[in-house]
Structures are given as C-alpha cells and as structure tokens.
Design a protein around this motif. Structure first.
Motif, PDB file in Angstrom:
ATOM      1  N   SER A   1       0.862  -1.178   0.000  1.00  0.00           N
ATOM      2  CA  SER A   1       0.000   0.000   0.000  1.00  0.00           C
ATOM      3  C   SER A   1       0.897   1.226   0.000  1.00  0.00           C
ATOM      4  O   SER A   1       2.108   1.123   0.209  1.00  0.00           O
ATOM      5  N   ALA A   2       0.290   2.379  -0.247  1.00  0.00           N
ATOM      6  CA  ALA A   2       1.071   3.608  -0.342  1.00  0.00           C
ATOM      7  C   ALA A   2       1.618   4.019   1.024  1.00  0.00           C
ATOM      8  O   ALA A   2       1.009   3.761   2.059  1.00  0.00           O
TER       9      ALA A   2
ATOM     10  N   SER B   1       3.079   7.346   3.258  1.00  0.00           N
ATOM     11  CA  SER B   1       3.088   8.807   3.241  1.00  0.00           C
ATOM     12  C   SER B   1       4.521   9.303   3.256  1.00  0.00           C
ATOM     13  O   SER B   1       5.430   8.649   3.779  1.00  0.00           O
TER      14      SER B   1
ATOM     15  N   ASP C   1      -5.831   0.025 -10.601  1.00  0.00           N
ATOM     16  CA  ASP C   1      -5.115   1.090  -9.889  1.00  0.00           C
ATOM     17  C   ASP C   1      -4.989   2.322 -10.773  1.00  0.00           C
ATOM     18  O   ASP C   1      -4.639   2.221 -11.960  1.00  0.00           O
TER      19      ASP C   1
ATOM     20  N   ASP D   1      -4.518   6.267  -6.605  1.00  0.00           N
ATOM     21  CA  ASP D   1      -5.675   5.688  -5.943  1.00  0.00           C
ATOM     22  C   ASP D   1      -6.082   4.393  -6.636  1.00  0.00           C
ATOM     23  O   ASP D   1      -5.689   4.148  -7.784  1.00  0.00           O
TER      24      ASP D   1
ATOM     25  N   TYR E   1      -7.933  12.301  -5.528  1.00  0.00           N
ATOM     26  CA  TYR E   1      -7.235  11.042  -5.283  1.00  0.00           C
ATOM     27  C   TYR E   1      -6.814  10.980  -3.818  1.00  0.00           C
ATOM     28  O   TYR E   1      -6.094  11.853  -3.319  1.00  0.00           O
ATOM     29  N   SER E   2      -7.298   9.941  -3.143  1.00  0.00           N
ATOM     30  CA  SER E   2      -7.111   9.875  -1.695  1.00  0.00           C
ATOM     31  C   SER E   2      -5.645   9.877  -1.284  1.00  0.00           C
ATOM     32  O   SER E   2      -5.283  10.439  -0.245  1.00  0.00           O
ATOM     33  N   ALA E   3      -4.763   9.248  -2.086  1.00  0.00           N
ATOM     34  CA  ALA E   3      -3.348   9.187  -1.715  1.00  0.00           C
ATOM     35  C   ALA E   3      -2.735  10.576  -1.587  1.00  0.00           C
ATOM     36  O   ALA E   3      -1.911  10.830  -0.694  1.00  0.00           O
ATOM     37  N   GLU E   4      -3.133  11.479  -2.475  1.00  0.00           N
ATOM     38  CA  GLU E   4      -2.604  12.844  -2.416  1.00  0.00           C
ATOM     39  C   GLU E   4      -3.033  13.538  -1.131  1.00  0.00           C
ATOM     40  O   GLU E   4      -2.229  14.193  -0.451  1.00  0.00           O
TER      41      GLU E   4
ATOM     42  N   GLU F   1      -4.070  12.064   1.668  1.00  0.00           N
ATOM     43  CA  GLU F   1      -3.478  11.355   2.808  1.00  0.00           C
ATOM     44  C   GLU F   1      -2.043  11.784   3.054  1.00  0.00           C
ATOM     45  O   GLU F   1      -1.612  11.907   4.210  1.00  0.00           O
ATOM     46  N   ASN F   2      -1.302  12.030   1.986  1.00  0.00           N
ATOM     47  CA  ASN F   2       0.073  12.505   2.138  1.00  0.00           C
ATOM     48  C   ASN F   2       0.113  13.850   2.858  1.00  0.00           C
ATOM     49  O   ASN F   2       0.976  14.086   3.719  1.00  0.00           O
TER      50      ASN F   2
END
Length: 517
Positions: free
Chosen positions: A282-283, A285, A392, A406, A420-423, A425-426
């Motif tokens: 998973s990603a 941070s 993905d 994401d 995009y949730s990853a951005e 979340e970071n």
C-alpha cells in the motif's frame, strides 16, 4: 522452473546451514528438506494427487513453509487461507477450489468444527501445533515421523502452484491462480532489480497467505538465505527479534513501519544489523518515509509495487531514496517497470494516455496470472489483449516513473472534480500530530461526494478538525481538502496490514448509492 528447485540447490551446497528460525527452533536445510519430503509422502498417502489443492489456515511459522514446500514437492497446489476470515469465508474458498486437505494450527482450532461441518467435501484436518492433536485430527509431527520420504514431483512451468484468494471486497473472494512459472518469473524479476544480500537473514512478519509475503519467502529460498519467522506483527517482539537474531533485511507494509518507529522503546534496541528495508502492499506517506529514514540511518530503502495477480510490476531502488532523488520526489513514486515487465497507463477505452495524465495501470509480463479459478468472465474482464488491468489509478512521468494516486474504485468525485485519496493522505500525514490517516468519499447532497479524513493522532498529541483542514489548505486546492475529519484510536486493518477503507465507508454509505458515478 519449479519452486522446489531452490531446496535442491541449498541441500547440495549448504546442508548444515540454518534455513528457518521460529521461536527458538532452528532447522538446517538437511532437516528441512527431509521433513518436506516426508510430509509430501504423507499428503500423497491422504489422497493428494498431482494438481490437488492443499489448504493451510495458520499464523506464520516454520511449519507453514514446510507445508507449502511439501505440497509442491508432492505435486500438489497450495491454497493459503486468509487468517482474518470467518468460517463461512474459509469454507467458501475450500469448496471453490475443491480442497480436501486442510492444515490448521492452534490459533484456529476453534473454527475447525464449523469448517468441517459446512464444507462440501469430507476434510482431512492436520493439526500443526506443538501439543497433542485433537482426537479427530491428524498430527503434523506424527505424519512426518511415520511417513517415508518421496521423490520431488518436479511439477513446474505452466503447472498450477498456488490459488490465492483475494479479500472479497465486493461479492465472493476470487481465487487468483499462479503457476510455478509465473512465480519463478516474479522472483527472478525482483532479484534482478534488487540482488539478494550475501548471508542475508530476513525477518518475516507479514502473513504468508498474502502475495507480498509469499513472494519474499520464495525469493529468499532461491537465494539460500535464513528465514526468521514471527507468527504475526507485534512491534516490541519485532524489535527484540531484530536485536537477538541480527536481522539484515525487513519487508513491511507502511502501517507496520509507522507502528514500529512510533514504539516508545524503539531507541532501546540495537537495530544496527539491518541493511535493507523493503516496503509495499500500500502507499506510504512522505512523512512516515522520511521519519523512518531518519530513525534508521544507513539502511537501504526499496519499494515494490505488485498485486496478487502479478508479483512484480515496478521497483523503486535504494538510490531513489537518497537526498538528491528525494529532492526530485522520486522516493514518492512506485518506481519503474521491473525487468521483463511492460507497463502502460490507459483510459477507459484501453488507449495509452499522455505522460502526466491519470489513468489505469495495465501490465504485461510472464509473471502475470493466467486467470481466476473457475471465473472465466472475471478473467476475460481483467486480462484483455494480453494485458492485466489492475484497477489502480496512476500517472507516469517523462522518465517512466509510476506514481500511484488511488484505486480506481476509491477515487472521490466531488462536484465533478476527481480527488485522489493518496494525495490528500500525504498532506494530512504531514501534520505533526497525525500518526495515521485514511481518506474516503462520503455522501454529500450538493457535491455528490465529499472528502472525509479519518485520523489517528500520535500518543500525547492533540489536533482539532479545523486545524487539520487549515493545514491541508496550505498545501492543496480547497476542493481536495477534507470537508469533515473524524478522529479514531485506530484504523481497521486487513490481515496484510492494509487499511480497510470499505469498513470506514459502511457507516456513511449503508443504504445509499453513490450520486456521482
């Protein structure tokens, strides 16, 4: 290309070297291979024929690895069962791929009666524990003691090796098939990009039923290294084990890394033996990665991106984690296509998109799954024109570096804008009080979906919803910032250590459908 070939090489070259260490129990290659050959004979005596499935429901242990190798040595196929599942889910996976031998350890004995009663086929249950086997089960140790060793069946190439069931996030779990050839290819691809450490001692904490952990197991068997095994991840025990066993290599998912470096006794242990830390699944941070590199100076960091359907897609090597590369943001990428891997970013029609444009990751290589067990429609949907469609979302820069943004299904559409949730979340993760966080979309009467952050704070620190939102507005556009923030003591995690976003969504979406598609 058969997976047990690694054992023959090590047995020839280093029979007296230790191969597994588990809770103080050491086994040499000579002992390990003898036990594997005997257990393979016992499985055959129980009716396992070429290509038959053998299930295992257990925490990590040396016996788990013996079971896996014995299934392959005897010509069978491994079905590693997700340890987080209910009885019904376990039974479904056993029935679906027609498994009639199940190895089960002490942890899951309470489930045995329900599994046996509900399975379609009569099950031979093998108890893999240290105590006496229950009266209605066979003893793992007794089977090995009484069986005669059998020759290696040497199934390989396109022969099926493993059926790994996905988590079942929608509908029933799907059995991902991998052959000896696809797994072998994935191992060689990883080793070509990240050569093994000479005299390496790897610590396994990720659950063996997951491809990220099983792929590491196979890699280190091929390299002839030592496997130090923990039943499951526990930060203090991990710190103690690293110091006691002089571990050289770790492989962790980001949630585990965060818990490890945040442990109050982290600085009390000597971790100087560690030379490499691989992360993935998973990603991660940027804040967690930078903190970890500060707390483990001199350690090589590498990142691998893959799926159950393809062990290796991209790799991001240690040199992309140094100061110069970090200044360019390369440490935040998933790396570039692995050796022998073709990689594209495509739109909904399957056409490749321009560099820097978000689309779906598609992969083609000899390490890609041949398909899903008994699911021809799902196989056809995921494998199109020779390309695996991963689901993905990502973009690729001008130099071929992949940046995951994401899961396509996790993308938040708010007022017509893609978030995009990853951005997010970071950015949330860079707040000094935040230990962990996850971002999801929740229903909104005006925008269709709104950005919602679920936050776990660091021990002894405080932050308010307004402070988190204000922090985000300093770094990203207003429409990407969380409209709401929820504070929790912990995030729900899968057996593989991934955040279960579907569980976070349930209270918000139960009885509703998304207003924006």
């Amino acid at each position: 290309m058969y997976l047990t070939r690694a054992l023959h090489r090590s047995l020839q070259q280093q029979p007296d070297e230790v191969v597994t260490i588990f809770r103080g129990r050491h086994r040499t290659y000579s002992e390990f291979c003898d036990r594997v050959a005997r257990l393979a004979g016992a499985l055959q005596a129980l009716g396992m024929k070429s290509g038959d499935r053998v299930g295992i429901l257990a925490l990590n242990s040396d016996r788990y690895l013996e079971c896996a190798m014995a299934a392959w040595w005897g010509g069978g196929v491994l079905n590693p069962v997700n340890v987080r599942w209910s009885v019904a889910e376990v039974v479904y996976s056993l029935d679906d791929c027609d498994t009639n031998i199940l190895v089960i350890d002490d942890q899951f004995l309470p489930m045995a009666e329900g599994i046996r009663a509900n399975a379609k086929r009569a099950l031979s249950l093998i108890h893999a524990g240290d105590g006496d086997a229950p009266v209605d089960m066979l003893s793992f140790e007794q089977l090995i003691a009484e069986a005669r060793p059998v020759p290696d069946a040497q199934r390989g190439g396109e022969d099926l090796a493993i059926v790994m069931y996905t988590g079942g996030t929608t509908g029933y779990p799907k059995g991902v098939m991998q052959t000896h050839g696809t797994l072998w290819t994935g191992c060689i691809q990883r080793m070509a990009d990240t050569p093994p450490l000479h005299g390496g001692k790897v610590l396994h904490t990720n659950p063996f039923f997951h491809i990220a952990s099983m792929s590491r197991v196979l890699n280190h068997f091929l390299a002839g290294e030592v496997h130090v095994i923990m039943p499951s991840f526990e930060p203090r025990e991990m710190l103690e084990t690293i110091e006691r066993e002089h571990i050289t290599e770790l492989a962790l998912v980001p949630t585990m890394i965060q818990m490890l470096i945040s442990h109050p006794d982290f600085d009390k242990y000597d971790l100087g033996s560690v030379r490499r830390l691989g992360y993935g699944a998973s990603a991660i941070s940027a804040a967690v990665l930078e903190q970890t590199m500060e707390r483990l100076p001199g350690v090589e960091f590498s990142h691998s991106y893959g799926l159950t359907e393809s062990m290796i897609v991209t790799t991001n090597p240690p040199e992309n984690h140094g100061p110069t590369a970090r200044a360019q943001g390369l440490h935040l990428s998933a790396g570039r296509a692995g050796i022998g891997v073709e990689l594209r970013i495509v739109d909904a029609d399957g056409d490749e998109v321009p560099r820097g444009t978000v689309g779906e990751v598609v992969v083609r290589s000899a390490g890609v799954t041949p398909g899903y067990w008994n699911l021809s429609e799902d196989t056809a949907r995921s494998l199109r024109d020779g390309w695996l469609h991963t689901g993905d979302g990502a973009y690729m820069d001008q130099h071929g570096y992949l940046f995951i943004v994401d899961r396509i299904k996790d993308m938040i559409v708010s007022g017509g804008e893609n978030v995009y949730s990853a951005e997010v979340e970071n950015v949330v993760g860079r707040h000094p009080a935040v230990a962990m966080n996850a971002v999801i979309g929740v229903p909104h009467s005006k925008w269709g979906e709104a950005v919602h952050a679920v936050v776990v704070l660091k021990s002894g620190m405080q932050a308010t919803e307004d402070e988190i939102r204000a922090h985000c507005r300093e770094h990203i556009a207003a429409y990407k910032c969380p409209k709401t923030v929820e504070f929790r003591q912990a995030l729900p995690l899968s057996g593989a250590g991934k955040v279960l976003k579907r569980d976070l969504r349930v209270p918000h979406w139960d009885g509703k459908s998304r207003e924006v598609k």
